[in-house]
Design an enzyme around this catalytic site. Structure first.
Site, PDB file in Angstrom:
ATOM      1  CG  ASP A  62      20.891  12.772  -7.539  1.00  0.00           C
ATOM      2  OD1 ASP A  62      19.747  12.622  -7.091  1.00  0.00           O
ATOM      3  OD2 ASP A  62      21.432  13.888  -7.669  1.00  0.00           O
ATOM      4  CD  GLU A  81      14.148  10.625  -8.108  1.00  0.00           C
ATOM      5  OE1 GLU A  81      14.731  10.558  -7.016  1.00  0.00           O
ATOM      6  OE2 GLU A  81      14.682  11.081  -9.139  1.00  0.00           O
ATOM      7  CG  ASP A  83      17.547  17.959  -4.576  1.00  0.00           C
ATOM      8  OD1 ASP A  83      18.569  17.429  -4.118  1.00  0.00           O
ATOM      9  OD2 ASP A  83      17.241  17.923  -5.785  1.00  0.00           O
TER      10      ASP A  83
END
Length: 811
Positions: A418, A421, A494
């Site tokens: 997670d 990015e 999300d």
């Protein structure tokens, strides 16, 4: 030339700030040459174009300005460069005003003035034609060229793909950017999101081709948004480097792209089961209670997830001594009850001189550095962190080795990446000046940002695979780049507990699937806020047909286990999850087809019949694999919906009602149903319901055989669902052919491969026969017909036969 003109010219040549405001174009071709299957064209202003014939239907275009070609490398491909297949036919000719390259499938012309290109099929139909073609601007601040490409748009064109964009299926009239972004609570139209897949498909005149713009800088795509007759793409650095991928079918375009960037290996079968996740399940007693909740209610579940609170102060590769004092014992006890434990790992490594992961990386100089040398610092869950440079092979090897404790010693079965990015609290991501090794091609964050999550997933996958052996690995990532499907599954990020997000989940998973990334799902029920029972049940019904099947939620917003919404909802959720476990052999076979052939597991309606223009703008309906057509209900308070059936004959799953395609039909679907149709002639294999994969030794597989007036083929693949013996041929592929007339039905089976699965017999259930099943023969011998009552309530004729049969006839 007068002095004023000379001064003006001198200003334009030497003033870089002024130069940065201009658009530049290729000049006149003054040289051309052929290098094997490559063709290089040079212009009088030093612009060059290299056209590479990758296959007879895939062409690569590389444009460079005065700097020339850099070493060829891309993370999109396992070896850094695209795999090639020599064309059977290749011809190069010079004409008066252009050059022509011809393969068995395509004709490519390159204009001598301005290097404008056209691609046609061998029938002479123009598939792609430049508008402005290649052009660029110089960016004074970075020193990069902003490289641009514009193409003509023909009437009636549709655009699909581009990864996880949360928008209408057809991208025409919209503009998008690829710059991986932590986008909490995104909505329809939010851009950019987490994933960076610069691949799209164009459909025009019922012919399809794809464009893969392989450039990892921040890139943008305009699908006839600014000008209705022009589509364009551009990037803030790097080469204008793109691939033209011919179909002519939509399905073939995705297959070619997926094979080009390489599909994944087969997952363990349990990874296709149901997963339960929450931010966060802790302490151990809570995890055990959740596990017990599934087993007590006999709701199948294969995986439980531990979010960041399992760690000691959010330090990766550690366990909280308060919440999980004996992690190995807990993981073993969960495994004894069929649960695989998945843990989260983020890229941020806490700056802590008493933390061995940090001190190892620091001592070996494995962290990213700023342009002037300091370590990159950013705040994430542990506080101030440094971040590994996953574009260095030795860093990836070190990172992979860190998983020995979690996987090999503690028994964890999978890892969830997670925040990759990469995300940084309050700042978004790294500053542009952060430096990366980039496999020996040093660069800044501008180029490395969009591949960071993919390379983290790559390093993670290597570690999980190494320490899971001889079992297969499982991992999941939030961010990725083209080709990232090789390393991980993924989810759509999300999302929100809303009907709009249920609608978006359907679109995003379809879009990712046709963009080469099929092992995909959404946070069922929504991560943010709390769904009501109806929304949750409708969402889990859709999740049954997504390859990655996981409920995930934020604990701030309440519980989201199947029984959290009352006993009625729990019963409905259980029914859908049981359907998923019955469908496992079909899902696994569909995954195998994806691995072998590059076929997307989820296929939007136009992929099923691109000759039917009625499919072009539809978004809700999709197929899972070859034979199941699904259409989720995304509105509250309804008991069914209108949906479009592709041309052909179909059966409604719950009633066996036959329907003819090429029209809208009403599908009655209370909360216990999702609109689901089966293609006529299909053979759909079912397993018995298990509480987890491996609970039962599968002794009998049910084959649901659907009548068709004509012929239809199906396939069932099996390799045991675990280990690597399948790579050495230890698998079996069973191919079925159904042939029906108005008075008979024949089912033929051919078996390839010597692997012996655990099942030795089939229960064959016959659907939709237009005649009474008076007699059934198997390999010439009569067998007794019995009535079989299904979970849908239908009672149908069926027979039990040996799994090795060759031909079954019904008359």
């Amino acid at each position: 030339m007068n002095q004023n003109n000379f001064e003006g010219q001198n200003y334009m040549v030497n003033d870089l700030a002024a130069k940065a405001r201009q658009e530049f174009y290729p000049g006149q071709v003054i040289a051309s040459r052929q290098e094997g299957t490559d063709f290089v064209f040079g212009c009088d202003n030093n612009v060059q174009l290299r056209v590479e014939v990758i296959t007879d239907k895939v062409l690569r275009f590389r444009f460079v300005t005065e700097n020339g070609f850099v070493p060829d490398f891309s993370y999109a491909f396992p070896e850094g460069v695209p795999p090639r297949q020599a064309p059977a036919f290749l011809e190069f000719r010079e004409k008066a005003d252009h050059y022509r390259i011809t393969t068995d499938r395509l004709i490519c012309t390159v204009a001598k003035e301005g290097l404008k290109t056209r691609v046609l099929n061998r029938s002479g139909v123009v598939l792609m034609e430049d508008d402005k073609g290649f052009h660029w601007e110089y960016d004074y601040d970075s020193g990069n060229d902003f490289v641009k490409m514009s193409k003509q748009v023909q009437s009636g064109v549709c655009y699909y793909g581009l990864g996880d964009k949360p928008d209408n299926m057809n991208l025409r009239g919209r503009r998008f950017t690829n710059w991986g972004t932590d986008t909490y609570g995104y909505v329809k139209g939010t851009d950019p999101l987490y994933k960076n897949i610069p691949f799209y498909i164009e459909l025009q005149q019922r012919l399809a081709h794809g464009i893969f713009f392989d450039n990892s800088f921040r890139s943008s795509f305009d699908f006839a948004a600014e000008r209705a007759d022009v589509t364009s793409f551009w990037a803030q650095g790097g080469e204008m480097n793109y691939y033209f991928i011919y179909g002519p079918s939509l399905l073939e375009v995705t297959q070619e792209y997926t094979r080009l960037t390489c599909p994944p290996e087969m997952p363990p079968l349990w990874a296709l089961g149901y997963h339960q996740c929450k931010w966060s399940y802790y302490p151990e007693s809570n995890v055990k209670a959740i596990a017990q909740g599934f087993r007590d209610r006999q709701i199948p579940c294969d995986a439980l997830y531990l979010d960041i609170d399992y760690m000691d102060g959010y330090r990766c590769f550690t366990w909280s001594p308060q919440h999980f004092p004996e992690p190995k014992r807990m993981v073993q006890e969960l495994a004894a009850d069929g649960f695989k434990t998945i843990v989260i790992i983020d890229p941020g490594i806490k700056i802590d001189p008493n933390y061995s992961v940090y001190t190892e990386a620091l001592a070996n100089d494995y962290f990213c550095r700023r342009g002037d040398g300091p370590l990159m610092k950013g705040s994430v869950w542990p506080g101030l962190c440094n971040f590994p440079d996953y574009t260095r092979p030795e860093v990836r090897e070190w990172w992979a080795g860190l998983f020995k404790g979690l996987i090999q010693e503690d028994g964890v079965r999978g890892v969830w990446n997670d925040m990759n990015e990469p995300a940084v609290f309050e700042k978004g991501t790294f500053p542009d000046d952060v430096r990366f090794h980039y496999e020996g091609h040093p660069t800044s964050h501008k180029k490395a940002h969009n591949v960071y999550g993919m390379q983290m997933a790559r390093a993670t996958a290597a570690g999980v695979k190494q320490f899971s052996y001889p079992d297969r690995p499982f991992s999941i990532t939030r961010s990725t780049y083209a080709g990232g499907q090789r390393y991980s599954s993924a989810w759509t990020g999300d999302n929100i507990a809303s009907w709009e997000h249920l609608w978006l989940a359907n679109i995003q998973c379809q879009r990712l699937s046709i963009s080469g990334f099929s092992f995909i799902g959404s946070d069922i029920g929504g991560f943010i806020d709390t769904p009501d029972a109806e929304l949750y049940v409708r969402w889990i019904a859709l999740g049954v047909f997504h390859p990655f099947f996981r409920t995930h939620s934020s604990g701030d917003h309440g519980d989201q286990e199947p029984w959290s919404f009352g006993e009625d909802a729990a019963k409905l959720a259980k029914g859908f999850i049981e359907l998923r476990y019955r469908l496992l052999p079909y899902m696994y076979t569909t995954f195998w087809q994806y691995v072998q052939q590059g076929t997307p597991m989820l296929r939007p309606l136009p992929f099923l019949d691109q000759n039917d223009t009625e499919t072009y703008l539809r978004m809700a309906e999709f197929s899972l694999g070859d034979h199941l057509l699904v259409c989720p209900i995304t509105q509250a308070g309804v008991d069914g919906r209108w949906m479009y059936l592709p041309r052909g004959d179909w059966f409604y799953y719950y009633t066996d009602e036959p329907k003819s395609g090429g029209a809208e039909v009403w599908a009655t679907a209370g909360l216990e149903r999702i609109p689901l149709f089966v293609r006529a002639g299909a053979v759909i294999p079912f397993y018995p319901v298990q509480q987890y994969v491996g609970e039962l030794v599968i002794e009998e597989v049910t084959l649901h055989v659907y009548y068709k007036a004509g012929q239809q083929s199906s396939v069932l693949y099996d390799d045991g669902g675990e280990g690597y013996a399948y790579l050495e041929g230890h698998s079996t592929t069973r191919r079925f052919t159904v042939a029906g007339t108005d008075k008979s039905l024949t089912l033929q089976q051919t078996i390839e491969g010597a692997y012996q699965p655990s099942f030795t017999r089939y229960q064959v259930v016959l659907h939709g026969l237009p005649f009474g099943a008076a007699t059934v023969h198997v390999d010439g011998e009569p067998v007794e017909v019995q009535e079989v009552t299904l979970e849908t309530g239908l009672t149908l004729p069926g027979v039990v036969v040996e799994a090795g049969f060759a031909e079954l006839t019904v008359e």
